[in-house]
Scaffold this motif. Sequence first.
Motif, mmCIF file in Angstrom:
data_model
loop_
_atom_site.group_PDB
_atom_site.id
_atom_site.type_symbol
_atom_site.label_atom_id
_atom_site.label_comp_id
_atom_site.label_asym_id
_atom_site.label_seq_id
_atom_site.Cartn_x
_atom_site.Cartn_y
_atom_site.Cartn_z
ATOM 1 N N GLU B 15 46.743 43.920 47.390
ATOM 2 C CA GLU B 15 46.082 45.166 47.044
ATOM 3 C C GLU B 15 46.032 46.155 48.207
ATOM 4 N N SER B 16 45.538 45.624 49.323
ATOM 5 C CA SER B 16 45.266 46.531 50.437
ATOM 6 C C SER B 16 46.541 47.162 50.953
ATOM 7 N N GLU B 17 47.613 46.395 50.950
ATOM 8 C CA GLU B 17 48.875 46.976 51.384
ATOM 9 C C GLU B 17 49.289 48.111 50.462
ATOM 10 N N ALA B 18 49.073 47.855 49.193
ATOM 11 C CA ALA B 18 49.451 48.879 48.222
ATOM 12 C C ALA B 18 48.718 50.176 48.526
ATOM 13 N N GLN B 19 47.458 50.045 48.890
ATOM 14 C CA GLN B 19 46.706 51.248 49.190
ATOM 15 C C GLN B 19 47.221 51.916 50.453
ATOM 16 N N LEU B 611 38.443 42.888 35.079
ATOM 17 C CA LEU B 611 39.356 43.955 35.504
ATOM 18 C C LEU B 611 38.585 45.070 36.179
ATOM 19 N N GLN B 612 37.404 45.355 35.672
ATOM 20 C CA GLN B 612 36.625 46.438 36.262
ATOM 21 C C GLN B 612 36.088 46.071 37.632
ATOM 22 N N SER B 613 35.797 44.785 37.824
ATOM 23 C CA SER B 613 35.057 44.423 39.027
ATOM 24 C C SER B 613 35.943 43.996 40.186
ATOM 25 N N THR B 614 37.207 43.791 39.967
ATOM 26 C CA THR B 614 38.059 43.337 41.069
ATOM 27 C C THR B 614 39.358 44.116 41.094
ATOM 28 N N MET B 616 42.055 42.438 42.577
ATOM 29 C CA MET B 616 43.040 41.430 42.915
ATOM 30 C C MET B 616 44.271 41.560 42.016
ATOM 31 N N LYS B 617 45.420 41.311 42.605
ATOM 32 C CA LYS B 617 46.679 41.404 41.881
ATOM 33 C C LYS B 617 46.821 40.279 40.881
ATOM 34 N N SER B 618 46.296 39.121 41.201
ATOM 35 C CA SER B 618 46.361 38.022 40.256
ATOM 36 C C SER B 618 45.011 37.335 40.229
ATOM 37 N N LEU B 619 44.681 36.847 39.055
ATOM 38 C CA LEU B 619 43.362 36.264 38.865
ATOM 39 C C LEU B 619 43.494 34.774 38.608
ATOM 40 N N GLU B 635 48.491 37.081 36.234
ATOM 41 C CA GLU B 635 48.605 38.378 36.896
ATOM 42 C C GLU B 635 47.687 39.393 36.237
ATOM 43 N N ARG B 636 47.213 40.313 37.031
ATOM 44 C CA ARG B 636 46.339 41.361 36.552
ATOM 45 C C ARG B 636 46.979 42.125 35.388
#
Lengths: 895, 895
Positions: B15-19, B611-614, B616-619, B635-636
Amino acid sequence: RSGGTGGSVGTMASESEAQRALQYEQTLMYGRYTQDLGTFAKDEAARLRLQQGHGEGDSPRPRHPSELLEYTQGRCAPCRVCALQCQRFLISKVGEDWVFLILLGLVMALVSWAMDFAIATCLQAQKWMYGGLDTNVFLQYLAWVTYPTVLITFSAGFTQILAPQAVGSGIPEMKTILRGVVLKEYLTFKTFVAKVIGLTCALGSGMPLGKEGPFVHIASMCAALLSRFLSLFGGIYENEARNIEMLAAACAVGVGCCFAAPIGGVLFSIEVTSTFFAVRNYWRGFFAATFSAFIFRVLAVWNKDEETITALFKTRFRLDFPFDLQELPAFAVIGIASGFGGALFVYLNRKIVQFMRRQKTINRFLMKKRLLFPALVTLLISTLTFPPGFGQFMAGQLTQKDTLVTLFDNQTWTKQGLNDEFEYLGILEAWRHPRSSVFVTLIVFILMKFWMSALATTIPVPCGAFMPVFVIGAAFGRLVGESMAAWFPDGIHTNSNTYRIVPGGYAVVGAAALSGAVTHTVSTSVIVFELTGQISHILPVMIAVILANAVAQSLQPSLYDSIIRIKKLPYLPELGWGHHEKYNVRVEDIMVRDIRYVTLNCKYRDLQHVLQSTRMKSLPLVESAESMILLGSIERAQVGALLNHQLSPQRRLQALRQKALAEDGHRLSEASICFQINTEASSGAPTRINPRKPLKPALKRVPSGPVETAPAGTTDHTGIALKSLFCANTTTEPIEAQGMAYRKAKHVRISIVEEMDLGDRMTPAEILDWEEQQLDQLVDFSSAKIDPAPFQLVEHTSLHKTHTIFSLLGLDHAYVTSIGRLVGMVSLKELRKAIEGSLTAKGVKVRPPLASFRDSTASATEPDTTALRQLWDRHQHHHMPREASPGSDDGDELP
Amino acid sequence: RSGGTGGSVGTMASESEAQRALQYEQTLMYGRYTQDLGTFAKDEAARLRLQQGHGEGDSPRPRHPSELLEYTQGRCAPCRVCALQCQRFLISKVGEDWVFLILLGLVMALVSWAMDFAIATCLQAQKWMYGGLDTNVFLQYLAWVTYPTVLITFSAGFTQILAPQAVGSGIPEMKTILRGVVLKEYLTFKTFVAKVIGLTCALGSGMPLGKEGPFVHIASMCAALLSRFLSLFGGIYENEARNIEMLAAACAVGVGCCFAAPIGGVLFSIEVTSTFFAVRNYWRGFFAATFSAFIFRVLAVWNKDEETITALFKTRFRLDFPFDLQELPAFAVIGIASGFGGALFVYLNRKIVQFMRRQKTINRFLMKKRLLFPALVTLLISTLTFPPGFGQFMAGQLTQKDTLVTLFDNQTWTKQGLNDEFEYLGILEAWRHPRSSVFVTLIVFILMKFWMSALATTIPVPCGAFMPVFVIGAAFGRLVGESMAAWFPDGIHTNSNTYRIVPGGYAVVGAAALSGAVTHTVSTSVIVFELTGQISHILPVMIAVILANAVAQSLQPSLYDSIIRIKKLPYLPELGWGHHEKYNVRVEDIMVRDIRYVTLNCKYRDLQHVLQSTRMKSLPLVESAESMILLGSIERAQVGALLNHQLSPQRRLQALRQKALAEDGHRLSEASICFQINTEASSGAPTRINPRKPLKPALKRVPSGPVETAPAGTTDHTGIALKSLFCANTTTEPIEAQGMAYRKAKHVRISIVEEMDLGDRMTPAEILDWEEQQLDQLVDFSSAKIDPAPFQLVEHTSLHKTHTIFSLLGLDHAYVTSIGRLVGMVSLKELRKAIEGSLTAKGVKVRPPLASFRDSTASATEPDTTALRQLWDRHQHHHMPREASPGSDDGDELP
């Protein structure tokens, strides 16, 4: 283990290896290995206890307590605490890795230099003796032959007595150790001494043996010992992962200080010992090997052997025009021929070993007279190299080092130009024979040395094959070079300048190519550059080495892999050159579907069944037979311990006592205290050994008598069900029996104590009844140690990926799961079979080449979805009747 | 992916990289990257559909269909079938790997040679222009300055327009790609063309830029393209694992054919791009690099540049006494100073980039005029090197190649002996200045070139920093060497022979040391041996390089790691030199305990909450909130698709129709057929794209009108709950929005079709009602794609082991389990923070040094046992009230 991520990284050998190891005990040469340090420690502890109980040991080889102490870390505790406080500041400031590496490099350089010095002295002595007796050829022959025979026999005998593990090269064993297998007594001080002295004598004899392989082993032992020594000053050195990293660096040091070739050493050691290499360890190897090579060469300068630091076998080829482009085909020919030659060498070496083993009569005779084989081989080889005899046709009087110096010589040995005959000076004289040309000498040398080297490296002394092969390669290269020089006396180049052909360059190329072919490495090219101090022939060397590798790798395994197979060490074959079809074989094609497992809600009876029906070292723990959700993996020993505890006479007597307590209230009060202690000591952690404390008081009360008959007598009427289980195992699995000894010993001990106190009030029939009743209880796993995250694969993982993961993580087995459900297992054995293709008939359906391409989108998710749906369905309708899933035939055993 | 063993090996960026990547889009220089090929394909498909629907694209950068086609494999299918049949026999016989490697080597050698030729021509042209205008200094200056400015500007503009990914070195990106991350458009033909032409122009300008890094990138692109070309003849080339292996070999080829240094190339590429290296790939690199270097040098011979194959910068140092032992301290000084210099260079380079970015006004201005920055920098540098101006003090007229040749020169530039002034001949002339000594020239050269190189490598053109640094290092070494030669005019050695000091040797040492320090590699030593053709200085070079590495690694990251951080590429930092304390940090100290998960028996509402609360790319998918047994990972996007499908207007209308069917029986018969088709197409595999077929008929019926307003208007009154979910995501996660576009597009498409047929008979309130009702249903996971074996760690895994496993397997995240129970998660981010130590304040409790030693036996099994007991207890008493386990705070959301 502090946390077994993804299964047993510090892995153990699988069942089949253990069995092979047994076969192997009977074989002629090389050291032994066992699977696991833990198992070893347990066995030893059990044996020691029994021995102490018996008063004398009944094992064939008596062990000294010091041997055992090497595996315990607890000694010197007060000294350590003291040293810690003194050294803490120093250590925290200095950092350890580089201190360790410098020490390692220093020690190894000193060892290497001292050994070289001793070897040179030995060889000098032989030469002097041979030269001094030149009045009588027979006396000369006697001296020439006796000297190496005595040395080799001494070396063989010495290593045999002190540490049989020191025999052979050491690189195959290091490869196995770096894969995570613990080989018994392989890195001890005794082996170190045996290897150093044995190697010095073996090389001092002048036989065609090398020091490279053994040096890798010596450096590793040195690192292990140094690490143990430095661990007195802090706990950091006791980390397993760090030790493996240091061993990898030590291998580089071994090669580096043997040839004064730091870069080549690092690369060669990586190629030879690793399958995956951590680049972060790279600098360690470079640092230590450079330092070691530096000290090694500085010692030579200080000893006035050299004026400054230069290469070991310095060449002086011309720099401006090292070779002509049109000579490249000749170099390529050297490469290809070396490839065939290298494969032949490996084949020959293996066949000699196998022949010696297969011939039962020879084998039996040699087993009795262990030193006869080395002596005979040495006699044969030294007779043939006797200089006034056949040795005159093969430069027999030259030592290995002199041979290399002459072969790398800058001059051309055949006619230079048209009319000047070349003057052979100094040691070059040996190559000239008055009645034959230098070509004949070279050819005879190559042919004779070839089989001699292959034979000599099977002698059970510490020895390597790299140097002999290197010399043969150099001679072959020289032969081609001299032929080229004779063919084109003025060089090929037809321009204004005349650049003559340099046969020495061919010798360098040949040496690199043949040694590369035998070891399956390309870094021999770097070694020759560092050894000769010239890099001008880089392209011919690279071309020849790569071609030699290509040919040799397609024909035979490398020499080290060949030895690994001969010694039956646990290994994983490489995928090989053209391994693309490995992408199409999947785990589901090779996995074992019919595996035994333990469920969380099973009964002790089920454990018993599982132990009886399988030999797997570790068992999967699943939630239930219906869900098959994999929770972890439990070791076989743990399962045994659980069962053991449940059926222990202790518990039985406790139950009995509780019943008795109802009858008479206070009669047993004293005995019960004794019980409490014993129960505490043995039930908390069934397999952890609390070295002596609970043992001694128990044994003190039993001076003699029952103990002798204990295994046969006492267990006769205690634990009948258990005994039948163990007996069954004992007959089918001889290796297991050893492991059981400890459990039996404990069993016996406990039963003795209780018999003393209570007597046995139950009849065998009652015991059987009680045990049957106990077996029907649910298992309490709370005291068992469980690996909570064994490594998992999925059915669609390709063989290629599986191989990668197994070699990356050093796995021994992995479970195959599908959405948490256990569906199968893959162990090293299946993987090996699949790679070697021997399983094709038995079940591996090799997919057509484009299968994976065709069904990559369609079928990949299908079974996952199905499995998930089943799981989901089950959750919707709780506890449906269990479906007959294909991977759980043994469900019938577990209700 | 065919089977994700142990989690996503072909991993995606977190996630963070994507941002960060988004931030990065706004930055000044270097290319872009995205996370995943699959996501890219989806995005592209969605965008293309929207564009086709709209008639014109609203994205800022229009894409050509050909760009997309490069990611599909299906074209030329008939041609492929035909070719297959013809070539099958040939391919099966020949084998592919070596054919591929030979082709790769050949192509790269040709590219390298052609580029060198073009660069030499460019530089010749500049020299000719400069020489021809010697009547007027101003004209000369104009020519000297304009020429490189034009070339650099063209290069910057060309790459900017054609492929911004071609900018920069390429090694950092290759390191990322080899770690398993897919960078968008990074290995395409367009980038290849941009890089080759851009690099030729950049180097032709005479700026202090290198070709090594870009060559690694070019070779990789070449391999990717070649692999795609050869895949026309068979399916073997399409395997992902194989492609990674070939890319690793290609990196070696890139370095190898750039310097004609095969061994150094292989080693350098390994050190620079890998963390773990598979030894089985070793031969590939050697083979291809050797062949490439061979062809590269043969081309020079055929072109009559050379008489035979020799080194690129051949030196002629004396062989018999290359250096004195007493010179070693001077070499060590060079090494240590180079270490500091290298760290300073990396620091300077990073600071320049950061300064340019931070200055908002400058940044904004430069963003508008993208070509201004390169032009200004070039102007500045070329002004300073103008030979009649300041350039006379820093040998400004020499090209990079000439500079190296002169620095490696065999002669001593200072006074030889006592009275003879050295005669500067040829290009050496440039180093002499009538009014200052050679020392001043060298010092000025080093200082000026240092900042010039650091500045020039930030220009957004394809360029590397290796060669400039190499030249600076050589100059520094020369400076030390000349000083030594001036200090000891007759050499240090006081024996009979006089061996003068060879300053050229110092230059070689300095070059290796500085370039080694900047890149954090030791293989630069091998590169200099191959580059100079002499290995006599091996020990000084090794010592200096190792010391330089030791100093530089403790001060700064390597240049490539620095660029990786600047570019915010996903990476895992190395553990560094003294990483022993990493053994004492455990996963439980760094893991995230508060993770969101999906249970097998959850409702759609729960999915929505998750989905609203996280982000993460995969759950993780667990059995139930009570058991927390990990079943797999989903995957999300899959979760979103499930939710999407459940709330789709299609299903709503189907429900409506069923209700309506009760009212009137046959009115909707025609429309229902249309529905059947659409339902089939979209529900079977929600995320798999069936490229065009279901799309076109649907859109044909809707010529205009509703489509334009679709994203805003149509969804307004369909899927209110869904929309609120997506909107929430859109505001918080800008990168997600792009990914959502496809889903929205599908959503819109479906709703349009149905509105056409049925109209919307439900009011928003009714829809909300219906959706609430739908959300309360249990989730049907059967259509979702689940990774059945995500990688698992246990709480006690050490940081060191975790790092090893993450870098071995290229993981992005791993779940932490305890006997099958999910207790936490570790992602690249946590690991990175833990290694860099920034998390210490926020929760990592770094254990005392000997903690792991102390509690290795006692506490290791404790929590496992507890967890197991809980599990067991629960099984005994079914469905106990759930215990408040620490790792599941979000259980309140999921009933």
